[in-house]
Design a protein around this motif. Structure first.
Motif, PDB file in Angstrom:
ATOM      1  N   GLN A   1       0.656  -1.024   0.139  1.00  0.00           N
ATOM      2  CA  GLN A   1       0.050   0.148   0.054  1.00  0.00           C
ATOM      3  C   GLN A   1       0.714   1.265  -0.066  1.00  0.00           C
ATOM      4  O   GLN A   1       0.801   2.326  -0.793  1.00  0.00           O
ATOM      5  CB  GLN A   1      -0.867   0.003   1.158  1.00  0.00           C
ATOM      6  CG  GLN A   1      -2.061  -0.883   1.223  1.00  0.00           C
ATOM      7  CD  GLN A   1      -3.092  -0.739   2.496  1.00  0.00           C
ATOM      8  OE1 GLN A   1      -3.509   0.555   2.876  1.00  0.00           O
ATOM      9  NE2 GLN A   1      -3.398  -1.959   2.886  1.00  0.00           N
ATOM     10  N   GLU A   2       1.967   1.280   1.009  1.00  0.00           N
ATOM     11  CA  GLU A   2       2.959   2.372   0.820  1.00  0.00           C
ATOM     12  C   GLU A   2       3.642   2.864  -0.604  1.00  0.00           C
ATOM     13  O   GLU A   2       3.382   3.922  -0.861  1.00  0.00           O
ATOM     14  CB  GLU A   2       3.983   1.887   2.034  1.00  0.00           C
ATOM     15  CG  GLU A   2       4.902   3.110   2.117  1.00  0.00           C
ATOM     16  CD  GLU A   2       4.551   4.174   3.169  1.00  0.00           C
ATOM     17  OE1 GLU A   2       5.337   5.223   3.182  1.00  0.00           O
ATOM     18  OE2 GLU A   2       3.567   4.069   3.950  1.00  0.00           O
ATOM     19  N   GLU A   3       3.876   1.499  -1.021  1.00  0.00           N
ATOM     20  CA  GLU A   3       4.666   1.827  -2.376  1.00  0.00           C
ATOM     21  C   GLU A   3       3.347   2.223  -3.379  1.00  0.00           C
ATOM     22  O   GLU A   3       3.853   3.305  -4.448  1.00  0.00           O
ATOM     23  CB  GLU A   3       5.236   0.403  -2.879  1.00  0.00           C
ATOM     24  CG  GLU A   3       5.782   0.514  -4.489  1.00  0.00           C
ATOM     25  CD  GLU A   3       6.862   1.552  -4.259  1.00  0.00           C
ATOM     26  OE1 GLU A   3       6.733   2.204  -5.550  1.00  0.00           O
ATOM     27  OE2 GLU A   3       7.327   1.967  -3.408  1.00  0.00           O
ATOM     28  N   PHE A   4       2.345   1.821  -3.501  1.00  0.00           N
ATOM     29  CA  PHE A   4       1.168   2.237  -4.278  1.00  0.00           C
ATOM     30  C   PHE A   4       0.816   3.696  -4.130  1.00  0.00           C
ATOM     31  O   PHE A   4       0.686   4.215  -5.090  1.00  0.00           O
ATOM     32  CB  PHE A   4       0.017   1.261  -4.159  1.00  0.00           C
ATOM     33  CG  PHE A   4      -1.244   1.729  -5.068  1.00  0.00           C
ATOM     34  CD1 PHE A   4      -1.097   1.760  -6.367  1.00  0.00           C
ATOM     35  CD2 PHE A   4      -2.027   2.439  -4.634  1.00  0.00           C
ATOM     36  CE1 PHE A   4      -2.125   2.230  -7.229  1.00  0.00           C
ATOM     37  CE2 PHE A   4      -3.167   2.928  -5.445  1.00  0.00           C
ATOM     38  CZ  PHE A   4      -3.278   2.581  -6.745  1.00  0.00           C
ATOM     39  N   PHE A   5       0.661   4.043  -2.880  1.00  0.00           N
ATOM     40  CA  PHE A   5       0.531   5.241  -2.446  1.00  0.00           C
ATOM     41  C   PHE A   5       1.534   6.422  -3.031  1.00  0.00           C
ATOM     42  O   PHE A   5       1.191   7.218  -3.804  1.00  0.00           O
ATOM     43  CB  PHE A   5       0.429   5.920  -0.971  1.00  0.00           C
ATOM     44  CG  PHE A   5       0.104   7.013  -0.366  1.00  0.00           C
ATOM     45  CD1 PHE A   5      -1.017   7.560  -0.564  1.00  0.00           C
ATOM     46  CD2 PHE A   5       1.397   7.761  -0.054  1.00  0.00           C
ATOM     47  CE1 PHE A   5      -1.166   8.944  -0.168  1.00  0.00           C
ATOM     48  CE2 PHE A   5       1.177   9.117   0.600  1.00  0.00           C
ATOM     49  CZ  PHE A   5      -0.183   9.529   0.353  1.00  0.00           C
TER      50      PHE A   5
END
Length: 478
Positions: A258-262
């Motif tokens: 999620q962090e990377e996608f954000f």
């Protein structure tokens, strides 16, 4: 059969004494590396060891169950094809978890370099600027040529989502449409619209498009971490003009991804690039996603695709039947539209099966043949739901008396649940409007029509109310 490693040496020749088999495996590895790329090959495929060959079956060994399952799901069919091209008599490739004493993986030093597909150049590229990173073919999923705007059947439940998708395809990164968030139940057309957007943009020739499922995004991110190539991964995805991620709900609970996608999301939107995302729920209902990500997802255009109506299902079936060239009587289409209501994908699959049967045996499509050919599907959708059961469940859910379903009381706390029960009776039973009206205190069929229309309108406006009604539907169907 499943092949294990036999203690009897006569069951297969040791690898070092079977030079031809090893050479075949080297050639297969070379072709795989050229197809999937250096990073993916190094991450997932270098750990495969060549196991025993027994007659027309060969075993490949992997160190862990996770790797075995991943390779089987992603490359199983391709491995079978490549082995068959090397040894035509070979009929099966079995993947197993290695045990102590099994052969070690071959060290393939002479495998061809990875193949790379470059993203189309943008018009504002100028000499002296840093070259745009290429988008590797192993980082994206190919678009399905069947899923275009022309083959998408539009009706009231999906017309808004269709219009939004069209707008993004014609003018990416338009104000108010970035990101575009599509949500709805399984098999209602979200993936079709995403592929249609991609096909339209690719057809224009001036836009680079990357489409992948959220699951693939996660696995590619993990692969990049394992191979210490995260910077390359980030640059490749952030170089595209349009990024489309399907089934975002898969990232729930996966904090690092999620962090990377954000960060990828922010980088693309800040650079004026288009994001298209799909999920089974609206951003606000995706509990498990970080608040900052849900907020960003909801700041563009959010378009939902409702459950299909009978009229839309008929239109879809008519379009598919016409495209197939097989004459399907209207009674058969109506029968299917009544029986299979929740999933367009399953509805199309049933029609395809029916058409294939007619073509294979040269027989006309009839209602009797339909019931015979699709007996297993129809049995699964044989909803033995009665109006009485619907009234009881709805009354319990809204905490009213069962007698209120047929009473003359018009207070809102009674009238609204009664309307929901009428709506569900229309959706889940084959009863006619007059028959439904008689079950609700001998009401006129126009009252039932008004109830169905009113509940439909409220579901479109009120997400919480829609969730309540959908919960009732699922409880009754199960």
């Amino acid at each position: 059969m499943t092949i294990g490693v036999d203690d009897d040496e006569s069951a297969f020749s040791p690898l070092e004494n079977n030079k031809g088999l090893a050479e075949s495996w080297l050639r297969i590895c070379g072709r795989l590396k050229g197809e999937v790329g250096e990073v993916e090959y190094r991450t997932w495929l270098t750990q495969i060891a060549l196991g025993p060959i027994d007659g027309d079956e060969i075993t490949l060994l992997l160190p862990t169950r996770f790797l075995r399952d991943w390779v089987r799901s992603q490359y199983g069919d391709r491995l079978s094809e490549l082995w068959h091209s090397e040894i035509p008599s070979l009929r099966r490739v079995e993947l197993q978890v290695a045990r102590p004493g099994d052969p070690a993986p071959l060290q393939v030093a002479d495998v061809a370099p990875a193949s790379v597909t470059a993203a189309p150049a943008t018009e504002d590229s100028t000499a002296g600027t840093k070259p745009v990173p290429e988008v590797r073919s192993d980082l994206v999923t190919a678009l399905d040529s069947r899923f275009t705007f022309e083959t998408f059947v539009v009706g009231k439940p999906n017309e808004f989502a269709y219009a939004c998708a069209r707008r993004v395809a014609e003018k990416p990164s338009s104000v108010g449409f970035n990101p575009l968030f599509l949500y709805g139940g399984v098999g209602l057309g979200k993936t079709h619209l995403m592929h249609a957007i991609g096909a339209e943009l690719v057809r224009s020739g001036n836009v680079s498009v990357a489409y992948m499922s959220a699951e693939k995004f996660m696995y590619r991110f993990i692969a990049a971490i394992r191979s210490q190539s995260t910077i390359e991964f980030k640059e490749q995805l952030r170089s595209v003009d349009v990024l489309m991620i399907d089934d975002l709900q898969f990232l729930i609970g996966k904090d690092n991804t999620q962090e990377e996608f954000f960060h990828t999301f922010n980088a693309l939107v800040d650079a004026g690039r288009q994001i298209v995302v799909s999920a089974d729920k609206s951003p606000s209902d995706l509990s498990g996603l970080e608040d900052r990500l849900r907020t960003r997802l909801g700041c563009g255009m959010v378009a939902d695709i409702h459950a299909t109506t009978f009229e839309l299902r008929i239109s879809i079936l008519e379009a598919k039947a016409t495209a197939s060239g097989v004459v399907v009587p209207g009674k058969v289409l109506e029968f299917l539209a009544h029986k299979i209501t929740s999933n367009v994908r399953e509805l199309e699959g049933a029609l395809n099966r029916l058409i294939a049967h007619a073509n294979l045996f040269g027989r006309p499509v009839t209602l009797e043949a339909t019931q015979d050919v699709l007996h297993d599907i129809l049995k699964a959708h044989d909803r033995r739901v009665t109006i009485e059961e619907i009234q009881k469940k709805v009354a319990e859910h809204w905490n009213i008396r069962l007698t209120d379903m047929s009473s003359a009381r018009r207070a809102r706390n009674v009238a609204r649940p009664r309307q929901v029960a009428m709506y569900l009776a229309k959706q889940l039973t084959s009863r006619s409007l007059p028959e439904i009206g008689r079950k609700f205190g001998n009401r006129d069929h126009t009252t039932v029509m008004h109830a169905v229309q009113r509940v439909t309108e409220l579901m479109e406006r009120d997400a919480a109310f829609a969730e309540d009604v959908e919960l009732m539907r699922r409880m009754l169907e199960s």
